[in-house]
Design a protein around this motif. Structure first.
Motif, PDB file in Angstrom:
ATOM      1  N   GLY A 167       0.914  -1.175   0.125  1.00 34.94           N
ATOM      2  CA  GLY A 167       0.044  -0.043   0.108  1.00 34.94           C
ATOM      3  C   GLY A 167       0.678   1.328  -0.097  1.00 34.94           C
ATOM      4  O   GLY A 167       1.752   1.341   0.876  1.00 34.94           O
ATOM      5  N   LEU A 168       0.568   2.084  -0.879  1.00 32.11           N
ATOM      6  CA  LEU A 168       1.135   3.885  -1.001  1.00 32.11           C
ATOM      7  C   LEU A 168       0.198   4.629  -0.523  1.00 32.11           C
ATOM      8  O   LEU A 168      -0.744   4.651  -1.224  1.00 32.11           O
ATOM      9  CB  LEU A 168       1.766   3.723  -2.472  1.00 32.11           C
ATOM     10  N   ALA A 169       0.511   5.744   0.215  1.00 29.80           N
ATOM     11  CA  ALA A 169      -0.092   6.701   0.596  1.00 29.80           C
ATOM     12  C   ALA A 169       0.346   7.803   0.078  1.00 29.80           C
ATOM     13  O   ALA A 169       1.590   8.298   0.540  1.00 29.80           O
ATOM     14  CB  ALA A 169      -0.455   6.708   2.112  1.00 29.80           C
ATOM     15  N   VAL A 170      -0.294   8.701  -0.857  1.00 35.29           N
ATOM     16  CA  VAL A 170       0.249   9.868  -1.243  1.00 35.29           C
ATOM     17  C   VAL A 170      -0.777  10.912  -0.670  1.00 35.29           C
ATOM     18  O   VAL A 170      -1.738  11.062  -0.771  1.00 35.29           O
ATOM     19  CB  VAL A 170       0.219  10.021  -2.839  1.00 35.29           C
ATOM     20  N   LEU A 171      -0.209  11.964   0.104  1.00 30.77           N
ATOM     21  CA  LEU A 171      -0.783  12.956   0.591  1.00 30.77           C
ATOM     22  C   LEU A 171      -0.533  14.186  -0.094  1.00 30.77           C
ATOM     23  O   LEU A 171       0.533  14.854  -0.408  1.00 30.77           O
ATOM     24  CB  LEU A 171      -0.104  13.143   2.201  1.00 30.77           C
ATOM     25  N   MET A 172      -1.719  14.967  -0.508  1.00 25.40           N
ATOM     26  CA  MET A 172      -1.827  16.027  -1.307  1.00 25.40           C
ATOM     27  C   MET A 172      -2.496  17.115  -0.644  1.00 25.40           C
ATOM     28  O   MET A 172      -3.398  16.912  -0.234  1.00 25.40           O
ATOM     29  CB  MET A 172      -1.989  15.807  -2.766  1.00 25.40           C
ATOM     30  N   VAL A 173      -1.818  18.330  -0.729  1.00 22.58           N
ATOM     31  CA  VAL A 173      -2.453  19.495  -0.046  1.00 22.58           C
ATOM     32  C   VAL A 173      -2.750  20.536  -1.240  1.00 22.58           C
ATOM     33  O   VAL A 173      -1.531  21.126  -1.752  1.00 22.58           O
ATOM     34  CB  VAL A 173      -1.637  20.224   1.218  1.00 22.58           C
ATOM     35  N   GLY A 174      -3.895  21.035  -1.049  1.00 24.11           N
ATOM     36  CA  GLY A 174      -4.377  22.212  -1.887  1.00 24.11           C
ATOM     37  C   GLY A 174      -4.592  21.733  -3.190  1.00 24.11           C
ATOM     38  O   GLY A 174      -4.713  20.636  -3.644  1.00 24.11           O
ATOM     39  N   ASP A 175      -4.611  22.813  -4.402  1.00 24.60           N
ATOM     40  CA  ASP A 175      -5.053  22.192  -5.627  1.00 24.60           C
ATOM     41  C   ASP A 175      -4.019  22.884  -6.553  1.00 24.60           C
ATOM     42  O   ASP A 175      -4.195  23.240  -7.820  1.00 24.60           O
ATOM     43  CB  ASP A 175      -6.167  22.886  -6.043  1.00 24.60           C
ATOM     44  N   ASN A 176      -2.705  22.510  -6.481  1.00 22.44           N
ATOM     45  CA  ASN A 176      -1.435  22.872  -7.468  1.00 22.44           C
ATOM     46  C   ASN A 176      -1.818  22.115  -8.716  1.00 22.44           C
ATOM     47  O   ASN A 176      -1.820  20.783  -8.734  1.00 22.44           O
ATOM     48  CB  ASN A 176      -0.279  22.456  -6.838  1.00 22.44           C
ATOM     49  N   PRO A 177      -2.083  22.564  -9.942  1.00 17.64           N
ATOM     50  CA  PRO A 177      -2.340  21.781 -10.924  1.00 17.64           C
ATOM     51  C   PRO A 177      -1.397  20.598 -11.422  1.00 17.64           C
ATOM     52  O   PRO A 177      -1.543  19.402 -11.534  1.00 17.64           O
ATOM     53  CB  PRO A 177      -2.867  22.770 -12.048  1.00 17.64           C
ATOM     54  N   ALA A 178      -0.144  21.165 -11.231  1.00 20.18           N
ATOM     55  CA  ALA A 178       1.018  20.105 -11.693  1.00 20.18           C
ATOM     56  C   ALA A 178       1.031  19.016 -10.668  1.00 20.18           C
ATOM     57  O   ALA A 178       1.258  17.857 -10.923  1.00 20.18           O
ATOM     58  CB  ALA A 178       2.393  21.013 -11.662  1.00 20.18           C
ATOM     59  N   SER A 179       1.136  19.245  -9.192  1.00 23.75           N
ATOM     60  CA  SER A 179       1.030  18.310  -8.315  1.00 23.75           C
ATOM     61  C   SER A 179      -0.259  17.299  -8.736  1.00 23.75           C
ATOM     62  O   SER A 179      -0.193  16.082  -8.381  1.00 23.75           O
ATOM     63  CB  SER A 179       0.918  18.835  -6.975  1.00 23.75           C
ATOM     64  N   ALA A 180      -1.387  17.767  -9.040  1.00 25.47           N
ATOM     65  CA  ALA A 180      -2.494  16.922  -9.331  1.00 25.47           C
ATOM     66  C   ALA A 180      -2.253  15.883 -10.458  1.00 25.47           C
ATOM     67  O   ALA A 180      -2.788  14.758 -10.250  1.00 25.47           O
ATOM     68  CB  ALA A 180      -3.764  18.108  -9.533  1.00 25.47           C
ATOM     69  N   VAL A 181      -1.681  16.362 -11.377  1.00 27.69           N
ATOM     70  CA  VAL A 181      -1.191  15.469 -12.444  1.00 27.69           C
ATOM     71  C   VAL A 181      -0.069  14.557 -11.898  1.00 27.69           C
ATOM     72  O   VAL A 181      -0.479  13.254 -12.107  1.00 27.69           O
ATOM     73  CB  VAL A 181      -0.516  16.175 -13.513  1.00 27.69           C
ATOM     74  N   TYR A 182       0.501  14.713 -11.023  1.00 30.31           N
ATOM     75  CA  TYR A 182       1.659  13.863 -10.629  1.00 30.31           C
ATOM     76  C   TYR A 182       1.176  12.998  -9.668  1.00 30.31           C
ATOM     77  O   TYR A 182       1.285  11.801 -10.027  1.00 30.31           O
ATOM     78  CB  TYR A 182       2.783  14.592  -9.734  1.00 30.31           C
ATOM     79  N   VAL A 183       0.122  13.390  -8.807  1.00 25.99           N
ATOM     80  CA  VAL A 183      -0.692  12.432  -7.938  1.00 25.99           C
ATOM     81  C   VAL A 183      -1.573  11.348  -8.621  1.00 25.99           C
ATOM     82  O   VAL A 183      -1.367  10.315  -8.328  1.00 25.99           O
ATOM     83  CB  VAL A 183      -1.419  13.250  -7.044  1.00 25.99           C
ATOM     84  N   ARG A 184      -1.961  11.887  -9.703  1.00 28.01           N
ATOM     85  CA  ARG A 184      -2.973  10.932 -10.427  1.00 28.01           C
ATOM     86  C   ARG A 184      -2.125   9.906 -11.366  1.00 28.01           C
ATOM     87  O   ARG A 184      -2.545   8.705 -11.172  1.00 28.01           O
ATOM     88  CB  ARG A 184      -3.776  11.884 -11.647  1.00 28.01           C
ATOM     89  N   ASN A 185      -1.171  10.408 -11.723  1.00 25.82           N
ATOM     90  CA  ASN A 185      -0.233   9.504 -12.417  1.00 25.82           C
ATOM     91  C   ASN A 185       0.344   8.459 -11.504  1.00 25.82           C
ATOM     92  O   ASN A 185       0.279   7.096 -11.691  1.00 25.82           O
ATOM     93  CB  ASN A 185       1.032  10.063 -13.122  1.00 25.82           C
ATOM     94  N   LYS A 186       0.784   8.883 -10.123  1.00 25.10           N
ATOM     95  CA  LYS A 186       1.335   7.636  -9.105  1.00 25.10           C
ATOM     96  C   LYS A 186       0.035   6.840  -8.755  1.00 25.10           C
ATOM     97  O   LYS A 186       0.260   5.524  -8.785  1.00 25.10           O
ATOM     98  CB  LYS A 186       1.550   8.734  -7.937  1.00 25.10           C
ATOM     99  N   GLU A 187      -1.130   7.362  -8.497  1.00 22.74           N
ATOM    100  CA  GLU A 187      -2.159   6.357  -8.197  1.00 22.74           C
ATOM    101  C   GLU A 187      -2.553   5.583  -9.538  1.00 22.74           C
ATOM    102  O   GLU A 187      -2.957   4.209  -9.309  1.00 22.74           O
ATOM    103  CB  GLU A 187      -3.487   7.165  -7.870  1.00 22.74           C
ATOM    104  N   LYS A 188      -2.285   5.874 -10.697  1.00 20.73           N
ATOM    105  CA  LYS A 188      -2.577   5.164 -11.988  1.00 20.73           C
ATOM    106  C   LYS A 188      -1.866   4.122 -11.965  1.00 20.73           C
ATOM    107  O   LYS A 188      -1.894   2.846 -12.149  1.00 20.73           O
ATOM    108  CB  LYS A 188      -2.925   5.982 -12.851  1.00 20.73           C
TER     109      LYS A 188
END
Length: 294
Positions: A37-58
């Motif tokens: 299991g991997l937990a990625v914590l993201m705070v706020g709505d930085n668009p670049a971060s959102a893309v990175y997090v989505r890629n990691k979850e995918k």
């Protein structure tokens, strides 16, 4: 006659490694009885971060890893994040924890990174894991530099005795990659924004690693003919007509005519960083369950 450098294709290697991780997870899961299991914590709505997090979850999903991602509002407090990290540290189903940087200005990333249990430090940034790197002991390694080293290994690029120059001295990339290169018997020079005669130093490099965060900083006349050039930078630049594109810290078109090997941007180190994050989480999973021999 100039020849074009061979591409160090991180995207293809990442796909190969993810397929290997998928089969490793399948065999370990049969013994352990749960997925890593991997937990990625993201705070706020930085668009670049959102893309990175989505890629990691995918990527987690594709290799059969459980994803425990948590998205917090921009006004989340330090104490709320500390409590979330404490819960994940205690959760037996979570093997890796990652805080997506940058954080909003009111939060201090350093104590949060230190709060992650060293055995669940998927990004390899805890002082204990960095200390293991300094000492040459096994442990979790920072994802981007570890991805660079794995890519060089894949293309059988020998490092022993070579002159390696690293531009950039961040704790994320510059410092750990210098230590990893030293461990492989390269002679390492570190350059940065205050370095005098930068081109004189870079033009001596057999291996040039660029992690400066400055678009197209390195040009052809700064590169030794036949060098290996690894571009860790990723910058979004907007041209006069308003169109934006991604470029690295290396002027790709000109340097490609001089170097022997070069990483593209995108498609070079980026996919390797995500893959090493998955690799670290699987390593933690096996390590925590006493399956490191498999």
């Amino acid at each position: 006659m100039s020849q074009t450098a061979q591409l160090l294709d991180g995207k293809t290697l990442a796909q190969k490694m993810q397929a290997e991780l998928r089969s490793r997870i399948q065999s370990l899961q049969a013994e352990i009885g749960r997925k890593p299991g991997l937990a990625v914590l993201m705070v706020g709505d930085n668009p670049a971060s959102a893309v990175y997090v989505r890629n990691k979850e995918k990527a987690c999903e594709q290799i059969g890893m459980a994803s425990f991602g948590q998205h917090f509002g921009a006004n989340t407090t330090q104490a709320e994040l500390e409590a979330a990290i404490d819960r994940l540290n205690e959760d037996p189903n979570v093997d890796g924890i990652l805080i997506q940087l940058p954080l909003p200005d009111h939060l201090d990333a350093v104590p949060l990174l230190h709060r992650i249990h060293p055995d669940k430090d998927a990004d390899g940034l805890h002082p204990l894991n960095l200390g293991k790197l300094v000492r040459g002991e096994p442990g979790l390694r920072s994802c981007t530099p570890a991805g660079v080293m794995r890519l060089l290994e894949e293309y059988q690029i020998g490092l022993s005795g070579k002159q390696a120059v690293v531009i950039g001295r961040s704790i994320l990339v510059g410092k750990p990659i210098a230590l990893m290169l030293l461990a492989e018997d390269a002679t390492v020079t570190m350059a940065h924004s205050r370095t005098q005669n930068l081109s004189g130093i870079t033009s001596e490099a057999d291996i040039l690693i660029v992690a400066a965060g400055r678009p197209e900083l390195v040009t052809a006349e700064m590169v030794k003919p036949g060098a290996v050039v690894v571009d860790v930078g990723i910058n979004r630049v907007t041209s006069a007509d308003g169109k934006s594109r991604l470029v690295g810290d290396v002027h790709f078109d000109s340097v490609q005519q001089v170097a022997q090997f070069i990483t593209p941007v995108p498609g070079g180190i980026g996919p390797m960083t995500v893959t090493m994050l998955l690799h670290n989480t699987v390593w933690s999973y096996a390590h925590r369950e006493g399956k490191t021999h498999t």
